[in-house]
Design a protein around this motif. Structure first.
Motif, PDB file in Angstrom:
ATOM      1  N   LYS A  73      59.549  27.756  13.021  1.00 33.20           N
ATOM      2  CA  LYS A  73      58.478  28.092  12.125  1.00 33.20           C
ATOM      3  C   LYS A  73      58.117  29.106  14.099  1.00 33.20           C
ATOM      4  N   GLN A  74      56.900  30.081  12.985  1.00 31.47           N
ATOM      5  CA  GLN A  74      56.282  30.985  14.124  1.00 31.47           C
ATOM      6  C   GLN A  74      55.807  29.666  15.356  1.00 31.47           C
ATOM      7  N   ASP A  75      54.944  28.558  14.435  1.00 33.42           N
ATOM      8  CA  ASP A  75      54.349  28.488  15.565  1.00 33.42           C
ATOM      9  C   ASP A  75      55.278  27.118  17.075  1.00 33.42           C
ATOM     10  N   GLU A  76      55.748  27.004  16.489  1.00 32.98           N
ATOM     11  CA  GLU A  76      57.414  26.463  17.619  1.00 32.98           C
ATOM     12  C   GLU A  76      58.184  27.787  18.377  1.00 32.98           C
ATOM     13  N   VAL A  77      58.122  28.674  17.549  1.00 25.75           N
ATOM     14  CA  VAL A  77      58.660  29.840  19.052  1.00 25.75           C
ATOM     15  C   VAL A  77      57.104  30.330  19.494  1.00 25.75           C
ATOM     16  N   PHE A  78      56.355  30.224  19.713  1.00 27.49           N
ATOM     17  CA  PHE A  78      55.362  30.250  20.504  1.00 27.49           C
ATOM     18  C   PHE A  78      55.163  29.014  21.241  1.00 27.49           C
ATOM     19  N   GLU A  79      55.245  28.085  20.714  1.00 25.17           N
ATOM     20  CA  GLU A  79      55.410  26.717  21.978  1.00 25.17           C
ATOM     21  C   GLU A  79      56.869  27.135  22.645  1.00 25.17           C
ATOM     22  N   LYS A  80      57.863  27.668  22.563  1.00 27.90           N
ATOM     23  CA  LYS A  80      59.296  27.321  23.371  1.00 27.90           C
ATOM     24  C   LYS A  80      59.484  28.552  23.878  1.00 27.90           C
ATOM     25  N   VAL A  81      58.789  30.110  24.435  1.00 32.33           N
ATOM     26  CA  VAL A  81      58.379  30.722  24.781  1.00 32.33           C
ATOM     27  C   VAL A  81      57.449  31.363  24.974  1.00 32.33           C
TER      28      VAL A  81
END
Length: 111
Positions: A73-81
């Motif tokens: 999900k977009q929030d996972e991408v944000f947290e990781k990147v």
């Protein structure tokens, strides 16, 4: 996706490189990814490679700071990147997030 300012996995690098696997309807038979190892593999049989690639290599392996799976999900991408880069910005450190890829591969959606 590339993020500058967050640091790498235990190293002194200021550049991190992530790959986001685009969701598809049908999985590619020659492609696989390993989330814990943060790598992607292409295993192209020699007979198939003759028509696509001008060499005899069958196995290609690429390592990244992180692999983002198709179902992320977009929030996972944000947290990781992006979280590390954004925190750096809030502390006055210049940061850049750079998305690179083929037309239609999801760069704008990811950003």
């Amino acid at each position: 996706l590339s993020s500058m300012g967050g640091g790498g996995k235990g190293d002194n690098s200021n550049i991190e490189i992530f790959v986001r696997i685009k969701p598809t309807h049908k999985a590619a038979p020659y492609f696989s990814y390993d989330l814990p190892e943060s790598k992607v593999d292409f295993n192209i049989p020699r007979d198939a490679a003759l028509g696509y690639v001008n060499n005899q290599r069958e196995h290609y392996e690429y390592k990244f700071n992180g692999v983002i799976p198709p179902d992320a999900k977009q929030d996972e991408v944000f947290e990781k990147v992006a979280r590390g880069a954004l925190n750096g910005v809030m502390e006055g450190i210049n940061s850049t997030i750079f998305a690179y890829g083929q037309t239609g591969s999801g760069k704008t959606f990811t950003m």
